[in-house]
Motif scaffolding. Structure first.
Motif, PDB file in Angstrom:
ATOM      1  N   GLU A 131      -3.471 -11.180  11.778  1.00 51.02           N
ATOM      2  CA  GLU A 131      -3.115 -11.504  10.382  1.00 51.02           C
ATOM      3  C   GLU A 131      -4.299 -11.225   9.451  1.00 51.02           C
ATOM      4  O   GLU A 131      -4.132 -10.676   8.367  1.00 51.02           O
ATOM      5  N   LEU A 132      -5.503 -11.597   9.908  1.00 49.72           N
ATOM      6  CA  LEU A 132      -6.704 -11.389   9.085  1.00 49.72           C
ATOM      7  C   LEU A 132      -6.948  -9.903   8.855  1.00 49.72           C
ATOM      8  O   LEU A 132      -7.184  -9.459   7.722  1.00 49.72           O
ATOM      9  N   VAL A 133      -6.896  -9.129   9.945  1.00 50.76           N
ATOM     10  CA  VAL A 133      -7.163  -7.683   9.842  1.00 50.76           C
ATOM     11  C   VAL A 133      -6.130  -7.034   8.919  1.00 50.76           C
ATOM     12  O   VAL A 133      -6.472  -6.256   8.013  1.00 50.76           O
ATOM     13  N   LYS A 134      -4.868  -7.394   9.133  1.00 50.65           N
ATOM     14  CA  LYS A 134      -3.793  -6.800   8.321  1.00 50.65           C
ATOM     15  C   LYS A 134      -4.001  -7.129   6.834  1.00 50.65           C
ATOM     16  O   LYS A 134      -3.987  -6.239   5.980  1.00 50.65           O
ATOM     17  N   MET A 139      -5.137  -5.589   1.446  1.00 50.32           N
ATOM     18  CA  MET A 139      -5.731  -5.907   0.138  1.00 50.32           C
ATOM     19  C   MET A 139      -6.690  -4.796  -0.297  1.00 50.32           C
ATOM     20  O   MET A 139      -6.729  -4.424  -1.463  1.00 50.32           O
ATOM     21  N   GLY A 140      -7.441  -4.275   0.669  1.00 50.43           N
ATOM     22  CA  GLY A 140      -8.370  -3.186   0.373  1.00 50.43           C
ATOM     23  C   GLY A 140      -7.661  -1.974  -0.195  1.00 50.43           C
ATOM     24  O   GLY A 140      -8.145  -1.329  -1.135  1.00 50.43           O
ATOM     25  N   GLU A 141      -6.484  -1.683   0.366  1.00 48.15           N
ATOM     26  CA  GLU A 141      -5.729  -0.513  -0.062  1.00 48.15           C
ATOM     27  C   GLU A 141      -5.319  -0.592  -1.531  1.00 48.15           C
ATOM     28  O   GLU A 141      -5.304   0.409  -2.242  1.00 48.15           O
ATOM     29  N   VAL A 142      -4.972  -1.816  -1.959  1.00 52.70           N
ATOM     30  CA  VAL A 142      -4.524  -1.965  -3.359  1.00 52.70           C
ATOM     31  C   VAL A 142      -5.626  -2.546  -4.251  1.00 52.70           C
ATOM     32  O   VAL A 142      -5.363  -3.018  -5.355  1.00 52.70           O
ATOM     33  N   SER A 172      -0.932 -13.238   6.956  1.00 45.00           N
ATOM     34  CA  SER A 172      -1.417 -12.194   6.044  1.00 45.00           C
ATOM     35  C   SER A 172      -0.771 -12.339   4.669  1.00 45.00           C
ATOM     36  O   SER A 172      -1.426 -12.173   3.639  1.00 45.00           O
ATOM     37  N   GLN A 173       0.521 -12.728   4.678  1.00 47.05           N
ATOM     38  CA  GLN A 173       1.223 -12.877   3.386  1.00 47.05           C
ATOM     39  C   GLN A 173       0.569 -13.958   2.536  1.00 47.05           C
ATOM     40  O   GLN A 173       0.380 -13.777   1.330  1.00 47.05           O
ATOM     41  N   ASN A 195      -6.852 -21.775  13.142  1.00 45.71           N
ATOM     42  CA  ASN A 195      -5.762 -20.895  12.726  1.00 45.71           C
ATOM     43  C   ASN A 195      -5.225 -21.251  11.345  1.00 45.71           C
ATOM     44  O   ASN A 195      -4.160 -20.809  10.961  1.00 45.71           O
ATOM     45  N   ARG A 196      -5.993 -22.079  10.623  1.00 43.93           N
ATOM     46  CA  ARG A 196      -5.488 -22.557   9.331  1.00 43.93           C
ATOM     47  C   ARG A 196      -6.413 -22.203   8.167  1.00 43.93           C
ATOM     48  O   ARG A 196      -7.634 -22.132   8.339  1.00 43.93           O
TER      49      ARG A 196
END
Ligand SMILES: Nc1ncnc2c1ncn2[C@@H]1O[C@H](COP(=O)(O)OP(=O)(O)OP(=O)(O)O)[C@@H](O)[C@H]1O
Length: 295
Positions: A131-134, A139-142, A172-173, A195-196
């Motif tokens: 989730e973190l990597v995604k 976010m980097g892409e946009v 990730s969302q 995980n939080r």
């Protein structure tokens, strides 16, 4: 030639080597260890610059001493206590970090590898890593800026208190939503524990490391800053370039690929280690054998 041998043996017989006991060896080992740790600490902190400054001052004192400049020597003598106290006050964060690092070192474990295969608690799951990597690369892409602090052994409660409590499972969302421009939670850092996501909009200490690139703004400085005062791993997504960087132990690794970020997270994950110590294996086997015999 014979004369030389006689002189040499006469000289050697006069030399008395002190007897070396176990305590002496232990003492030498301990002193070497602390000197080494001190040198490593000096190398990787601002104290390196300070050391160079101190050497120049010492040289100056030496010159004053040789030339018998009594007034200068008197001033130095009277200021020495104040100077020493100010060094301790100025470098208090570095000294604190050094002691913390020393406390974290598994000295006994590295000498006796009995526990090297010990099952350890993993800090977060593989799903959290995904989730973190995604989230970071999406976010980097946009070009959405983000600052994510992942807590490790040192509790970051004092920084958590500066933000808004979230306490939600990391997805990730949710991360993307938090850092969305013009939303109430997007400013500042997100704090991750396990995980939080525990808090957002946290305020972090800014690093005053002069070696950081002048192009980097406060988001990156804050990421490095928190990594200087704790063992956390901080992910920074640049709003300007979309680059993903990681700050740890006061160092910034810029422009990571998703594989590199994943491997940094896996390292921080402290994943459950499958029993790999041969000694442990042997001991376990023996214990089992004894249990069977007892049955
Ligand atoms: N001390 C701080 N603690 C937490 N977050 C901070 C802190 N200082 C700045 N920030 C965050 O960084 C943002 C400003 O980023 P800035 O543009 O100065 O940084 P940058 O390092 O140049 O990064 P970017 O490449 O994203 O522009 C702020 O809007 C805020 O969200």
């Amino acid at each position: 030639m014979q004369d030389l041998a006689v002189t040499l043996s006469g000289y050697l017989s006069k030399l008395s080597l002190p007897s070396l006991g176990v305590t002496d060896i232990l003492e030498i080992a301990l002193i070497s260890f602390f000197i080494y740790q001190f040198m490593v600490w000096i190398k990787f902190t601002r104290a390196y610059t300070l050391l160079k400054g101190i050497l120049i001052v010492l040289l100056f004192i030496l010159v004053a001493y040789i030339l018998k400049m009594n007034t200068i020597l008197w001033i130095i003598k009277n200021l020495s206590t104040i100077l020493l106290t100010s060094v301790v006050v100025i470098f208090q964060p570095e000294l604190r970090k050094m002691l913390e690092q020393l406390g974290q070192k598994k000295i006994v474990a590295s000498i006796f590898p009995l526990d090297s295969g010990k099952e350890v608690q993993e800090r977060f799951t593989d799903k959290t890593i995904n989730e973190l990597v995604k989230a970071c690369f999406d976010m980097g892409e946009v070009r959405t800026g983000a600052l994510i602090v992942i807590e490790q052994n040192i509790r970051l409660s004092e920084y958590e208190r500066t933000g808004i409590n979230v306490d939600a499972v990391l997805t990730s969302q949710l991360l993307i939503n938090i850092f969305e421009h013009n939303t109430p939670l997007h400013d500042g850092a997100v704090l991750v524990r396990g995980n939080r996501i525990v808090a957002a909009t946290c305020y972090l200490p800014l690093s005053d490391n002069m070696e950081l690139s002048k192009q980097l703004g406060t988001r990156h400085r804050a990421g490095v800053g928190i990594s200087e005062v704790s063992d956390s791993l901080t992910i920074i997504v640049s709003e300007e370039t979309g680059q993903v960087s990681v700050a740890q132990n006061g160092e910034l690794s810029r422009g990571l690929t998703s594989a590199e970020l994943r491997s940094a997270l896996i390292k921080a994950q402290n994943k459950k280690v499958v029993n790999n110590s041969k000694l442990r294996h042997l001991l376990k086997g023996r214990m089992k054998h004894e249990e069977h015999k007892a049955d």
